[in-house]
Design a protein around this motif. Structure first.
Motif, PDB file in Angstrom:
ATOM      1  N   PHE A 192       5.085 -19.761  11.638  1.00  0.00           N
ATOM      2  CA  PHE A 192       6.035 -18.828  11.040  1.00  0.00           C
ATOM      3  C   PHE A 192       5.305 -18.119   9.898  1.00  0.00           C
ATOM      4  O   PHE A 192       4.590 -18.756   9.132  1.00  0.00           O
ATOM      5  CB  PHE A 192       7.258 -19.556  10.484  1.00  0.00           C
ATOM      6  CG  PHE A 192       8.160 -20.123  11.543  1.00  0.00           C
ATOM      7  CD1 PHE A 192       8.958 -19.296  12.309  1.00  0.00           C
ATOM      8  CD2 PHE A 192       8.199 -21.489  11.785  1.00  0.00           C
ATOM      9  CE1 PHE A 192       9.792 -19.807  13.285  1.00  0.00           C
ATOM     10  CE2 PHE A 192       9.022 -22.012  12.758  1.00  0.00           C
ATOM     11  CZ  PHE A 192       9.817 -21.171  13.516  1.00  0.00           C
ATOM     12  N   ILE A 193       5.476 -16.807   9.794  1.00  0.00           N
ATOM     13  CA  ILE A 193       4.759 -16.029   8.782  1.00  0.00           C
ATOM     14  C   ILE A 193       5.772 -15.422   7.812  1.00  0.00           C
ATOM     15  O   ILE A 193       6.738 -14.777   8.223  1.00  0.00           O
ATOM     16  CB  ILE A 193       3.911 -14.922   9.443  1.00  0.00           C
ATOM     17  CG1 ILE A 193       2.855 -15.552  10.366  1.00  0.00           C
ATOM     18  CG2 ILE A 193       3.225 -14.060   8.385  1.00  0.00           C
ATOM     19  CD1 ILE A 193       2.045 -14.548  11.164  1.00  0.00           C
ATOM     20  N   ASN A 194       5.543 -15.639   6.542  1.00  0.00           N
ATOM     21  CA  ASN A 194       6.405 -15.097   5.485  1.00  0.00           C
ATOM     22  C   ASN A 194       6.246 -13.575   5.472  1.00  0.00           C
ATOM     23  O   ASN A 194       5.207 -13.056   5.063  1.00  0.00           O
ATOM     24  CB  ASN A 194       5.994 -15.706   4.146  1.00  0.00           C
ATOM     25  CG  ASN A 194       6.932 -15.339   3.023  1.00  0.00           C
ATOM     26  OD1 ASN A 194       7.776 -14.463   3.175  1.00  0.00           O
ATOM     27  ND2 ASN A 194       6.793 -15.997   1.884  1.00  0.00           N
ATOM     28  N   SER A 195       7.270 -12.858   5.935  1.00  0.00           N
ATOM     29  CA  SER A 195       7.150 -11.418   6.154  1.00  0.00           C
ATOM     30  C   SER A 195       8.159 -10.627   5.329  1.00  0.00           C
ATOM     31  O   SER A 195       9.209 -11.131   4.959  1.00  0.00           O
ATOM     32  CB  SER A 195       7.345 -11.083   7.642  1.00  0.00           C
ATOM     33  OG  SER A 195       6.417 -11.793   8.437  1.00  0.00           O
ATOM     34  N   SER A 196       7.807  -9.368   5.069  1.00  0.00           N
ATOM     35  CA  SER A 196       8.656  -8.484   4.271  1.00  0.00           C
ATOM     36  C   SER A 196       8.973  -7.229   5.074  1.00  0.00           C
ATOM     37  O   SER A 196       8.071  -6.569   5.591  1.00  0.00           O
ATOM     38  CB  SER A 196       7.945  -8.112   2.967  1.00  0.00           C
ATOM     39  OG  SER A 196       8.601  -7.060   2.313  1.00  0.00           O
ATOM     40  N   HIS A 197      10.249  -6.871   5.147  1.00  0.00           N
ATOM     41  CA  HIS A 197      10.679  -5.670   5.857  1.00  0.00           C
ATOM     42  C   HIS A 197      10.969  -4.563   4.848  1.00  0.00           C
ATOM     43  O   HIS A 197      11.557  -4.805   3.793  1.00  0.00           O
ATOM     44  CB  HIS A 197      11.949  -5.985   6.673  1.00  0.00           C
ATOM     45  CG  HIS A 197      12.558  -4.789   7.350  1.00  0.00           C
ATOM     46  ND1 HIS A 197      11.901  -4.075   8.320  1.00  0.00           N
ATOM     47  CD2 HIS A 197      13.750  -4.174   7.178  1.00  0.00           C
ATOM     48  CE1 HIS A 197      12.670  -3.086   8.743  1.00  0.00           C
ATOM     49  NE2 HIS A 197      13.801  -3.114   8.050  1.00  0.00           N
ATOM     50  N   ASN A 198      10.529  -3.329   5.152  1.00  0.00           N
ATOM     51  CA  ASN A 198      10.705  -2.202   4.231  1.00  0.00           C
ATOM     52  C   ASN A 198      10.255  -2.581   2.820  1.00  0.00           C
ATOM     53  O   ASN A 198      10.973  -2.402   1.830  1.00  0.00           O
ATOM     54  CB  ASN A 198      12.167  -1.734   4.207  1.00  0.00           C
ATOM     55  CG  ASN A 198      12.548  -0.985   5.481  1.00  0.00           C
ATOM     56  OD1 ASN A 198      11.690  -0.648   6.295  1.00  0.00           O
ATOM     57  ND2 ASN A 198      13.833  -0.738   5.656  1.00  0.00           N
ATOM     58  N   THR A 199       9.046  -3.094   2.749  1.00  0.00           N
ATOM     59  CA  THR A 199       8.507  -3.664   1.511  1.00  0.00           C
ATOM     60  C   THR A 199       8.597  -2.711   0.331  1.00  0.00           C
ATOM     61  O   THR A 199       8.843  -3.116  -0.810  1.00  0.00           O
ATOM     62  CB  THR A 199       7.040  -4.071   1.738  1.00  0.00           C
ATOM     63  OG1 THR A 199       6.964  -4.899   2.895  1.00  0.00           O
ATOM     64  CG2 THR A 199       6.485  -4.815   0.548  1.00  0.00           C
ATOM     65  N   TYR A 200       8.433  -1.423   0.571  1.00  0.00           N
ATOM     66  CA  TYR A 200       8.325  -0.417  -0.484  1.00  0.00           C
ATOM     67  C   TYR A 200       9.630  -0.152  -1.214  1.00  0.00           C
ATOM     68  O   TYR A 200       9.641   0.385  -2.315  1.00  0.00           O
ATOM     69  CB  TYR A 200       7.817   0.908   0.117  1.00  0.00           C
ATOM     70  CG  TYR A 200       8.554   1.291   1.378  1.00  0.00           C
ATOM     71  CD1 TYR A 200       9.700   2.062   1.346  1.00  0.00           C
ATOM     72  CD2 TYR A 200       8.116   0.816   2.611  1.00  0.00           C
ATOM     73  CE1 TYR A 200      10.396   2.366   2.498  1.00  0.00           C
ATOM     74  CE2 TYR A 200       8.797   1.124   3.781  1.00  0.00           C
ATOM     75  CZ  TYR A 200       9.937   1.894   3.723  1.00  0.00           C
ATOM     76  OH  TYR A 200      10.633   2.176   4.872  1.00  0.00           O
ATOM     77  N   LEU A 201      10.780  -0.532  -0.628  1.00  0.00           N
ATOM     78  CA  LEU A 201      12.072  -0.214  -1.234  1.00  0.00           C
ATOM     79  C   LEU A 201      12.442  -1.193  -2.340  1.00  0.00           C
ATOM     80  O   LEU A 201      12.300  -2.406  -2.195  1.00  0.00           O
ATOM     81  CB  LEU A 201      13.170  -0.197  -0.173  1.00  0.00           C
ATOM     82  CG  LEU A 201      13.120   0.954   0.837  1.00  0.00           C
ATOM     83  CD1 LEU A 201      14.241   0.810   1.854  1.00  0.00           C
ATOM     84  CD2 LEU A 201      13.218   2.306   0.129  1.00  0.00           C
TER      85      LEU A 201
END
Length: 471
Positions: free
Chosen positions: A322-331
């Protein structure tokens, strides 16, 4: 307390930080300069604290620090203050400034610039502070350690005369407690108890603070449990403790080899550590105070602190994790009409994220610089190259394991070329541009492992459909 604290999460604080250094500190809230501040870090690495003559003590909690940077903070724009600072040391202001970034979330960041007398001192402090901050274990410590932190903070936040105001103590316990009740508890402990009184730090020991805590916030839950187990007696026997630890305290799902059942030897060690009464220790008894301190100690931290280290096998193929991920990181907030920020990439990587998203679009200006924004959602945009620079600077500060850049690519061929050029020039050797030796990118061949990809940045890019790309 009967026994010294033993912290299994503690990191060694460099000597230079313990001894302290002289800095000029910029106060962002009041836009004022505080000169000749003696800045130190305590022996446990809880706080960065400083004080100058005629000013109150200032404190920054290390658990709230998310980045240490060399250079000026973005919010210092007072030209007069900058001119004054340039005259108070040797070397450029940029090379002498240690900027501490802190906050309770990833968006509302406070910048605390501290300007050293020379560049070498600044470099030592940047490296030293980075070595003790971002300590995940220290953020999951037990209630007893949290109490020690509260006490130390009060001792550091002294008034200009170097004493602890009684009002500071009352504010600490303000939630649901009347000021009159707190003053009465202070009086019972033989401490100054007037609203405008002050306490000498040497008189306000941790033992006094611990007693004050139990007077104001008694642990009735532990007292009721103790009465139930002891049958009304003022102590618990070794046999009663063994039964309690094995039948009620121990998680039955634990492996019996790795986490063996409690026996008389183990219970004797607990009694010897937490019991104050020597006679009780000899008889194998534990009183209420010792029982309370045991339940509030690091042995009963909310999580297994060793599990916050890398403890699993990191030699499996990358797809097995499992990978710690970020969606729409820039917002920084809303998905529609929100603000984009380069700073968000720094913050999520520093907090442990290993996969970030970059929504890439053609730049609107004449320079045709690729931008990152939420397409067709009226969000502000940021430059692609600034984001790549921020990723390079923070990708491997908290972890050496690989970082994945997930491109949602809406750019034309020309601007895609600029994107690839920025990635190659800025990321350099960090960028994975060819298969790992011995792990060819072929069907059925497993992906390389996280250990094989240490300090590598991978790009996951979805190409445009041929007809769209052609147009």
């Amino acid at each position: 307390m009967a026994k010294p604290f033993e912290f299994n999460w503690r990191k060694t604080v460099p000597d230079a930080l313990l001894k302290g250094g002289v800095f000029d500190c910029w106060d962002e809230e009041t836009s004022t300069l505080e000169v000749n501040c003696l800045v130190k870090v305590d022996e446990y690495g809880f706080f960065i604290y400083w004080k100058s003559d005629g000013r109150e003590g200032e404190v920054l909690e290390c658990s709230q620090v998310n980045d240490i940077r060399l250079g000026l903070a973005p919010k210092i724009n007072d030209l007069k203050a900058i001119a004054e600072l340039e005259q108070r040391g040797s070397g450029t202001l940029e090379s002498r400034t240690v900027t501490i970034c802190s906050g309770l979330d990833l968006v509302n960041i406070t910048y605390t610039p501290m300007i050293a007398r020379d560049a070498e001192t600044a470099k030592v402090w940047v490296e030293g502070l980075r070595s003790i901050t971002l300590n995940i274990k220290a953020n999951n410590v037990c209630p007893m350690t949290q109490l020690k932190k509260h006490w130390m903070k009060l001792c550091f936040m002294v008034n200009p005369s170097g004493k602890i105001p009684v009002r500071s103590i009352s504010r600490t316990f303000a939630s649901g407690k009347t000021e009159k009740m707190i003053m009465q508890c202070l009086k019972e402990l033989g401490l100054p108890s007037g609203k405008f009184d002050e306490i000498e730090p040497s008189a306000f020991t941790f033992d006094k603070f611990y007693e004050l805590y139990h007077k104001i916030c008694p642990r009735t839950d532990i007292e009721e449990l103790f009465k139930e187990l002891s049958g009304g007696k003022p102590y618990l026997t070794t046999t009663q403790l063994i039964d309690f630890f094995n039948e009620r305290q121990r998680d039955p799902r634990l492996n019996e080899i790795l986490f063996p059942f409690y026996n008389s030897n183990r219970v004797s060690q607990i009694i010897a550590t937490y019991e104050n009464d020597k006679e009780f220790i000899e008889k194998g008894y534990l009183n209420l105070d010792g029982f309370c301190r045991y339940l509030m100690a690091d042995e009963n931290a909310p999580v297994f602190l060793d599990r916050l280290d890398i403890y699993v096998d990191m030699d499996q193929p990358l797809a097995h994790y499992f990978i710690n991920s970020s969606h729409n990181t820039y917002l920084t907030g809303r998905q529609f009409g929100g603000r984009s920020s380069v700073e968000m990439y720094r913050q999520v990587l520093l907090s442990g994220c290993r996969c970030v998203e970059l929504d890439c679009w053609d730049g609107r200006n004449e320079d045709q610089e690729p931008i990152i924004t939420h397409g067709k959602a009226m969000c502000t945009d940021i430059l692609f190259k600034d984001v790549i620079m921020a990723i390079k600077e923070t990708a491997f500060v908290t972890s050496e394991y690989p970082v994945i850049l997930s491109f949602e690519n809406h750019c034309s061929k020309f601007q895609q070329y600029k994107m690839s050029k920025y990635c190659e020039d800025i990321l350099g050797d960090f960028l994975l541009k060819r298969p790992i030796e011995g792990v060819p990118l072929e069907p059925i061949v497993p992906l390389p492992s996280p250990n094989q990809l240490k300090k590598k940045i991978l790009i996951k890019n979805k190409r445009l459909k041929p007809e769209v790309e052609k147009s």
